[in-house]
Design a protein around this motif. Structure first.
Motif, PDB file in Angstrom:
ATOM      1  N   ARG A 267       0.805  -1.219   0.000  1.00 48.95           N
ATOM      2  CA  ARG A 267       0.000   0.000   0.000  1.00 48.95           C
ATOM      3  C   ARG A 267       0.840   1.273   0.000  1.00 48.95           C
ATOM      4  O   ARG A 267       0.480   2.255  -0.675  1.00 48.95           O
ATOM      5  CB  ARG A 267      -0.960   0.003   1.190  1.00 48.95           C
ATOM      6  N   TYR A 297      -5.953  -2.905  -3.671  1.00 44.84           N
ATOM      7  CA  TYR A 297      -6.691  -1.846  -2.977  1.00 44.84           C
ATOM      8  C   TYR A 297      -7.574  -1.104  -3.981  1.00 44.84           C
ATOM      9  O   TYR A 297      -7.179  -0.876  -5.126  1.00 44.84           O
ATOM     10  CB  TYR A 297      -5.743  -0.840  -2.305  1.00 44.84           C
ATOM     11  N   SER A 358      -7.187   3.346   5.307  1.00 47.34           N
ATOM     12  CA  SER A 358      -6.324   2.717   4.307  1.00 47.34           C
ATOM     13  C   SER A 358      -5.717   3.721   3.339  1.00 47.34           C
ATOM     14  O   SER A 358      -4.782   3.389   2.603  1.00 47.34           O
ATOM     15  CB  SER A 358      -7.127   1.674   3.514  1.00 47.34           C
TER      16      SER A 358
END
Length: 819
Positions: A267, A297, A358
């Motif tokens: 990420r 993602y 996130s």
């Protein structure tokens, strides 16, 4: 360089001992570059040693040339001190260090060598300050330790070099963390911790180190594993170099190894990777697309759909995108069939605006990166972490609007994010994604018009966000007509809803805007307008309210005392539930809440959750008082939440006020100082005057009578005059009596008495005489015989306006009769 008082303690390791020359020949440094924490440090070591070698063979010209080469890289004093210490400890050209000192003392050094020596002396002082700081901190001599740490910070030491120094003794970092909440040393310790954090950041971003780790990917399995681990540690900083390697034909042998590594960065690498899709290298673009599918993602979805929608995108790239979107679906990511890229970007913008975890930048860092594709490469701009989500939200809205200019929700969300970005931008910091002379958020809101401002305000009302609400209301006041002010927006009346907003300033600004619009038809929440205007009137002396929750009576009293010194009304309780009950019953609102880290029933986490769950307290700044040994826990708890701050126990007023100001600015809350309060009261009075003059059928200004009369006690001359005029329009018995008491008071200033007599005359014209006999008699006496002719004249005018029975004018004429 700041100097520090020295205290007796074990001798420092930097002393050059006599054994340095024993058995020492010319030792060429044969150290691998990876022994150094950054590429710059490795390069400095090579130049340093070459210069020392020249000194040892007494070749001053070569030494000077190498010293100048070293200085060209602008090494820090701390770095030079570390190089000298390394030479001595490892006995590598150690004699050259002693010769450098001797030549400096003999004034035999050339300019470059002399400058290096001065850097060495300054660096040794910094190293001693650091060493002494840790030593005295570890034995509890906090005053001395604090003096050393403060002197160190004032010298602006090199963060990377300081981190190297700290890492030699693991306990050093532990000592800092334990003392971060200490009343004596806490501030300086926090400063050192921030420096170390910056050092870690600079190491991860070091280009030389990243390139070395990419090269390791082509080595044996152990080297590959080490390279992957270090590139993961570098995170987003590694992506631009990996992209360049993939595009470099001479690095083709590393392609497969890099492709195996890219998904493992995970990420942290997403932001630069999605921006890299703007490149024109189709092969590398496909590599990026496939890696995005392996990371998994939703963040990458809008960028992929945008590329697929682009008519210029090649078939091979579209195929890679379809495969990647299918891979993402296998991760459980929902991708609506036929979702337009504009809508996808708008959804991503909302996720950034809502601070989705996130997507957030690392809250432990002060700065975050916003990535761009410029000049054929990935480039980053550092921004304060506090505004990263807002900037990314705005960028996604801009992408959406470029694809669909009529996507109204995206424009309104952009306005809201921009208001919030301005509010959360830390003091004395800048947003370098914006050019110089970039217009303020109000400029864009005013340009957008009422509909978009109402949409932004509706979002602010739903979120309880004062910064966005105040910005939207201000723009509405400047640009919207009466119909727009009270108009519906998607079946809502956001400005009217704001009359019930938890933040007092938002409520008042909404009431002032609505009042100035002079509505004549009933609207949602209109019953709250007059109470809010009353609330504004009563702020003339300033009104700041605080709640302190602390089970320890001694520390609670200390916190309350600091707040009262700063001008707050304070409620103190041991438990949150009891404290909130008191606030609901006794105060119109709260400006700050202090919560002790050791509070119980509920505990800190539960208590903050409860506050955020109750609309009235959701946006109130909360300052957590970190009790001994709980500073690290509190720091972790508040990290990433701009509505939370932290102080130590027994705070002084200045420290507490500073932290409240920081958090209040971030949430958009405005402190009601006496100046601000008087200004709001004056605005409320002017609105009431408009309602009175126009005989507004919806609102009765008599509902504000008590507050208006109370406000006459202010020292603000302009406010008193304005209140008197409104009371004159009102003309009730209490209003006339309140005005008359000031008009008849000989201790009042002449111009104020004139204003009051004039207002009293106006009241009499509207409502007739409502003064009791004793005040009428006082007025008659003044009109007949006061020595001040200005007062006597205006009193006579007022007397005439009262239209009293019994012909008082005849009495005055008869009494002045002289025969």
């Amino acid at each position: 360089m700041p100097s520090t008082v020295r205290f007796s303690r074990p001798a420092a390791s930097l002393l050059v001992l006599a054994f340095l020359f024993s058995g020492v020949g010319l030792a060429r440094a044969q150290l691998a570059a990876d022994e150094f924490i950054t590429g710059d440090a490795a390069a400095a070591w090579e130049k340093w040693n070459t210069a020392l070698e020249a000194l040892l063979v007494r070749d001053p010209d070569t030494a000077e040339m190498m010293f100048e080469d070293l200085l060209a890289a602008e090494p820090s004093p701390f770095r030079i001190a570390l190089l000298a210490e390394r030479s001595i400890k490892r006995n590598i050209n150690a004699g050259g260090v002693l010769l450098l000192e001797q030549d400096a003392e003999a004034e035999a050094l050339q300019p470059g060598g002399q400058q290096v020596f001065e850097l060495l002396e300054a660096g040794r002082e910094q190293m001693n300050q650091a060493d002494d700081g840790w030593y005295f901190a570890s034995i509890g001599r906090f005053g001395i330790a604090n003096a050393n740490f403060q002197a160190l910070l004032e010298g602006d030491p090199d963060p990377v070099a300081l981190l190297e120094f700290v890492d030699r003794v693991p306990r050093r970092h532990q000592v800092l963390v334990q003392l971060a909440g200490n009343a004596i040393i806490g501030d300086s310790v926090t400063g050192v911790l921030k420096l170390l954090q910056l050092g870690e950041h600079q190491i991860k971003a070091d280009p030389t180190r990243i390139k070395q780790n990419i090269e390791r990917l082509g080595g044996p399995p152990r080297a590959f594993e080490n390279g992957v681990a270090r590139l993961k540690d570098s995170g987003e900083y590694a992506i631009p170099f990996m992209v360049q390697y993939l595009r470099d034909p001479s690095k083709k042998s590393l392609t497969q190894a890099i492709l195996r590594t890219l998904p493992q960065v995970g990420r942290p690498g997403l932001n630069p990777m999605v921006i890299a899709l703007r490149m024109d290298d189709q092969t590398t673009m496909r590599y990026m697309i496939r890696a995005l599918g392996q990371i998994g993602y939703w963040q990458s979805v809008p960028y992929l759909i945008k590329l697929r929608e682009d008519i210029s995108t090649l078939t091979e790239v579209r195929t890679a995108i379809d495969i990647t979107l299918n891979d993402l679906a296998n991760y459980g990511i929902t991708i609506d069939s036929g979702l337009p890229a504009a809508e996808a970007f708008y959804r991503l913008a909302k996720a950034y605006y809502q601070d989705q975890e996130s997507l957030a930048a690392d809250p432990r860092l002060d700065a975050a990166n916003v990535w761009y594709w410029k000049d054929g490469m990935l480039q980053n701009i550092e921004v304060p972490t506090a505004i990263f989500n807002e900037i990314m939200c705005m960028r996604c809205c801009e992408e959406a609007l470029l694809l669909n200019p009529d996507l109204k929700p995206a424009l309104a969300l952009w306005l809201a994010a921009n208001f919030r970005r301005e509010a959360q931008l830390p003091e004395e910091q800048t947003d370098d994604t914006r050019p110089d002379n970039y217009p303020g958020a109000a400029y864009f809101a005013q340009s957008a018009g009422a509909d978009y401002c109402l949409m932004a305000l509706a979002r602010a009302v739903d979120d309880g966000d004062p910064a966005v609400a105040l910005g939207a209301i201000e723009a509405l006041q400047r640009t919207a007509g009466s119909a727009s002010i009270v108009g519906d927006q998607a079946g809502r009346q956001p400005l009217a809803e704001a009359l019930s907003f938890p933040d007092r300033m938002v409520r008042i600004r909404a009431a002032l805007a609505l009042g100035n619009a002079l509505p004549v038809k009933s609207f949602h929440n209109d019953q709250n307008l007059m109470p809010v205007l009353n609330e504004a009137l009563l702020l003339f002396g300033g009104a700041r309210n605080a709640l302190v929750i602390d089970p320890d009576a001694q520390t609670a009293n200390s916190e309350a005392a600091a707040l009262r010194s700063a001008g707050y009304n304070v409620i103190t309780e041991a438990g949150l539930l009891a404290g909130l009950d008191k606030v609901r019953n006794e105060l119109p609102g709260l400006d700050v809440i202090l919560l002790a880290s050791d509070m119980a029933n509920p505990d800190l986490a539960e208590g903050v959750a409860q506050l955020r769950g109750e609309f009235r307290f959701a946006a109130v700044p909360v300052i957590v008082v970190a009790k001994p040994a709980q500073s690290e826990m509190v720091a972790d708890f508040i990290r990433g939440d701009h509505r939370l701050g932290q102080i130590t126990t027994y705070p002084d007023t200045a420290m507490l006020a500073k932290e409240i100001a920081v958090v209040s600015k971030a949430v958009g809350a405005t402190a009601i100082t006496p100046e601000v309060g008087s200004g709001l009261a004056l605005e409320a009075t002017l609105v009431l005057g408009l309602l009175a003059i126009t005989n507004n059928p919806l609102f009765d200004i008599q509902d504000a009578e008590t507050a208006l009369i109370t406000t006459l006690d202010t020292d603000d001359v302009a406010l008193r005059r304005s209140v008197a005029q409104v009371l004159g329009y009102l003309g009730t018995t209490p209003a006339q009596q309140a005005i008359a008491k000031i008009a008849l008071d000989p201790d009042e200033a002449e111009d104020m008495r004139v204003t009051m007599f004039t207002a009293l005359a106006e009241a009499a014209k509207h409502r007739g005489n409502h003064l009791p006999d004793d005040l009428v008699q006082e007025l008659t006496t003044i009109a007949e015989s006061d020595e001040n002719m200005v007062i006597r004249t205006v009193a006579s005018q007022t007397l005439g306006a009262l239209n009293l029975p019994g012909n008082p004018a005849s009495v005055i004429i008869r009494n002045q009769y002289g025969g």
